[in-house]
Design an enzyme around this catalytic site. Sequence first.
Site, PDB file in Angstrom:
ATOM      1  N   TRP A 170       7.522 -11.850  -5.177  1.00 39.26           N
ATOM      2  CA  TRP A 170       6.711 -11.037  -5.932  1.00 39.26           C
ATOM      3  C   TRP A 170       5.259 -11.184  -5.215  1.00 39.26           C
ATOM      4  O   TRP A 170       4.719 -12.098  -4.943  1.00 39.26           O
ATOM      5  CB  TRP A 170       6.636 -11.317  -7.343  1.00 39.26           C
ATOM      6  CG  TRP A 170       5.723 -10.583  -8.046  1.00 39.26           C
ATOM      7  CD1 TRP A 170       5.494  -9.158  -8.254  1.00 39.26           C
ATOM      8  CD2 TRP A 170       4.761 -10.892  -9.104  1.00 39.26           C
ATOM      9  NE1 TRP A 170       4.713  -8.724  -9.214  1.00 39.26           N
ATOM     10  CE2 TRP A 170       4.077  -9.793  -9.710  1.00 39.26           C
ATOM     11  CE3 TRP A 170       4.223 -12.267  -9.165  1.00 39.26           C
ATOM     12  CZ2 TRP A 170       2.952  -9.941 -10.773  1.00 39.26           C
ATOM     13  CZ3 TRP A 170       3.157 -12.478 -10.286  1.00 39.26           C
ATOM     14  CH2 TRP A 170       2.583 -11.394 -10.930  1.00 39.26           C
ATOM     15  N   ASP A 181      -0.717   4.105 -17.533  1.00 44.76           N
ATOM     16  CA  ASP A 181       0.358   2.984 -17.449  1.00 44.76           C
ATOM     17  C   ASP A 181       0.843   2.302 -18.656  1.00 44.76           C
ATOM     18  O   ASP A 181       0.765   3.103 -19.704  1.00 44.76           O
ATOM     19  CB  ASP A 181      -0.379   1.957 -16.567  1.00 44.76           C
ATOM     20  CG  ASP A 181       0.517   1.399 -15.301  1.00 44.76           C
ATOM     21  OD1 ASP A 181       1.155   0.423 -15.800  1.00 44.76           O
ATOM     22  OD2 ASP A 181       0.539   1.687 -14.386  1.00 44.76           O
ATOM     23  N   ASP A 214       8.944   2.134 -13.569  1.00 43.78           N
ATOM     24  CA  ASP A 214       8.907   0.694 -13.433  1.00 43.78           C
ATOM     25  C   ASP A 214      10.217  -0.148 -13.727  1.00 43.78           C
ATOM     26  O   ASP A 214      10.934   0.231 -14.383  1.00 43.78           O
ATOM     27  CB  ASP A 214       7.749   0.114 -14.136  1.00 43.78           C
ATOM     28  CG  ASP A 214       7.039  -0.972 -13.601  1.00 43.78           C
ATOM     29  OD1 ASP A 214       7.632  -1.618 -12.568  1.00 43.78           O
ATOM     30  OD2 ASP A 214       5.859  -1.404 -13.733  1.00 43.78           O
ATOM     31  N   ASN A 263      10.510  -4.402 -14.179  1.00 44.53           N
ATOM     32  CA  ASN A 263      10.151  -5.610 -13.950  1.00 44.53           C
ATOM     33  C   ASN A 263      11.119  -6.769 -13.924  1.00 44.53           C
ATOM     34  O   ASN A 263      10.163  -7.925 -14.238  1.00 44.53           O
ATOM     35  CB  ASN A 263       8.755  -5.506 -14.890  1.00 44.53           C
ATOM     36  CG  ASN A 263       7.496  -4.859 -14.546  1.00 44.53           C
ATOM     37  OD1 ASN A 263       7.088  -5.219 -13.334  1.00 44.53           O
ATOM     38  ND2 ASN A 263       7.175  -3.849 -15.277  1.00 44.53           N
ATOM     39  N   CYS A 275       8.479   1.868  -8.716  1.00 43.08           N
ATOM     40  CA  CYS A 275       7.776   0.560  -9.013  1.00 43.08           C
ATOM     41  C   CYS A 275       8.941  -0.406  -9.506  1.00 43.08           C
ATOM     42  O   CYS A 275       9.819  -0.037  -9.991  1.00 43.08           O
ATOM     43  CB  CYS A 275       6.977   0.885  -9.891  1.00 43.08           C
ATOM     44  SG  CYS A 275       5.645  -0.637 -10.002  1.00 43.08           S
ATOM     45  N   ASP A 305       2.519  -5.538  -6.441  1.00 46.47           N
ATOM     46  CA  ASP A 305       1.488  -5.768  -7.516  1.00 46.47           C
ATOM     47  C   ASP A 305       0.292  -6.556  -6.879  1.00 46.47           C
ATOM     48  O   ASP A 305      -0.680  -6.567  -7.645  1.00 46.47           O
ATOM     49  CB  ASP A 305       2.001  -6.566  -8.595  1.00 46.47           C
ATOM     50  CG  ASP A 305       2.747  -5.771  -9.657  1.00 46.47           C
ATOM     51  OD1 ASP A 305       2.460  -4.524  -9.444  1.00 46.47           O
ATOM     52  OD2 ASP A 305       3.591  -6.258 -10.451  1.00 46.47           O
TER      53      ASP A 305
END
Length: 724
Positions: free
Chosen positions: A195, A362, A474, A476, A522, A544
């Site tokens: 990451w 977002d 996204d 995550n 993403c 990120d």
Amino acid sequence: MSIIFNEQNKTFYLNGKGYSYIFRINAVGYPEHLHFGAAVPCEDVSFVRSFGSRSQIATPAGVDNPNLSYNNTLPEIAFFGTSDYREPTFLVESERGDRLCDLEYVGHDILNEKPRINGMPSLDGGETLVVHLKDKFGDMQVDLYYSVYDDVSVISRRIVYKNGGNTTLKLHRAYSFTLGFGGVDYDVVTFPGNWMAERTPERRPMPHGVISSDSKRYSSSATQNPFIMVTSKDATEQFGEAYGISLIYSSSFVLKAEGTSNGDSIVTGGINDFDFCWTLGAGEILETPEAVIAYSNEGIGGMSRTLHDTFREHLINKRFVKQPRPIVINNWEATYFNFDNEKLCAIVDSVEGTGIDTLVLDDGWFGERKNDRFALGDWYVNEQKLVGGIDVIIEHTHAKGMKFGLWFEPEMINEDSDLYRAHPDYAIGVPGRPRSYSRHQYCLDLTRKDVRDCVVEMINKMLREHKIDYVKWDYNRNVTDAFSVGTDPERQSEFAHRYALGLYDICERIINGNPHVFFEGCAGGGGRYDPAMLYYFPQIWTSDCSDADTRTKIQYGTSMMYPLSTMSCHVSAVPNHQTHRVTPMSSRANIAHLGATGYELDTTKFTDEDKAAVKAQVEEYKQIQDIVLEGDLYRIENPYVSNYFTEMVVSKDKSRAILCVYRREAPANGDTKRIRLQGLDKDKTYRIEKLGIVASGASLMNVGMGVNYRLEDYTSDMYIITEA
Ligand code: GLA
């Protein structure tokens, strides 16, 4: 471009752009690799075979001739148990428990039209050869697919596995390809990362043994990328041979390079066979992801340009790939979860006149999303936070002539959400066994149709009911606790691949179902940056980490395989939120301009000077955008080993180019550098306005030009080069 089969010597000649790929069917019906490299005539090249090691050679059943040992023959596919000890391309178990297979050629087809893969993205176009193989003594049938293209130096490959009998077969491994290389004098480059440190090139010699690059994360991941490169020992950016092998796949994968005991090398891979077993009932098939193999004898740079062209011309959505991209202001690093309609309207107002043309709202607009512990899965507007509804900000944005984008994380669910309260079983996991958290959330079980339908319905409803022009999709966290209550026990080891198929299904239905919407990918930054995702998402949030200095490295590594047009890059605040580094605004913009640019900082705090700077940056970007999106990339200096990062992008007709120069640390005694440009037309005359230079391409490339850097850290300049 052509595919030719010579009946006499049983040899296939696949002639792509600038290369030949040659293999033959040998005396025992084995497809034997002979050549993949610079173009040669369609003649007999079997003289390339040599026999090194002759110790402990096993031979195929009934063939007492060591020269025909599978182990000592360069493969198109390698199979286990019948005299081959190298990494097998697949491993099949019969009902009685044996794991042997002995394939032989039974025929082939040459197709003008390339068939699509069921449920998975692949390159379009390409003349295709399908070679049919069958187990001499069992039911396994295997089809090898090869496609060649007119306009790019790539061959794409995949394999379809079929159970041709009446009993059940179990595939413990089912890779997409095996590619042979004569000798071991190669280097192998993989792209490990993490990451905020994605895709770091790592180069080492072809081993005696196996190098493996894989993901067991049910996503292509930030920790490795489904891409591996094999180069000649002497290969640099500009010279030498380079083969880039890229899997169009988004779930757990593996790519392996092996220097074999016979003194040759192979590269193989596909769906990761770790914790994998696929049951093939009678007559069933398994299609594997496509591998794109680029060849260049113009160095690593040539290989990258080939792959970039391939993805732009044959993979990425034609509606968006070359279109000017939205220049966004994203509110994440400006507000995180603390926003309301008033603040968002102020952000929109603050960028008026700068040329920024899209607001992306977002994380935090939905359900009871107070922070990252809540509400994933509840894709409806939080009207306590957005008083008056989301249309207040949408209409305000549209009234200012801007487009509106919205963040979703469709594959996820929080325990504290209405969706979880209604359907706890939608989360991946074993009933009765606590699940692992990651960012306080779970993954939805996309292997289940009812779960997919529910996600598609919720998101399509938002897209139907509100005027949303852009979606940031996204993802995550990676899957843990892999298990589906919707799958039989004996098929649980199909989970990783079934997740990929489920993901592609919802992408198909949401993205292709809303063709007017621009979708950006993403995954906690660049945690799922792969060609299959690029099929759906023309650009992906690269990392990120938005710090310009770190970005030089991440964007450099990412450009090895993916075009600049796919890299979403933002100018953010200083001190940078991830590294606390302070870099000049001009450098943040210049580095972001080497991709799909945008802004992600609190623009309501802009001074008049900041606003004027942004306006000038956007104007400059609009001037060079087509070069960035469509041009040829030349990497001149590598920021991993140098204090400098230098890149050029040259328009296809070589009439325009940009040169970005960046220096990390200022030396006490200022330095002047000579940079030799690349990729220009030696016979054209060019003007570099900012430097007052007018000169031939030949001089700019061979003599080079002096560049002065300002005396400050992290300094940079963008030069626009035009034909005079
Ligand atoms: C991820 C993304 C960020 C942002 C946050 C929101 O980390 O990469 O850009 O969208 O999620 O939670």
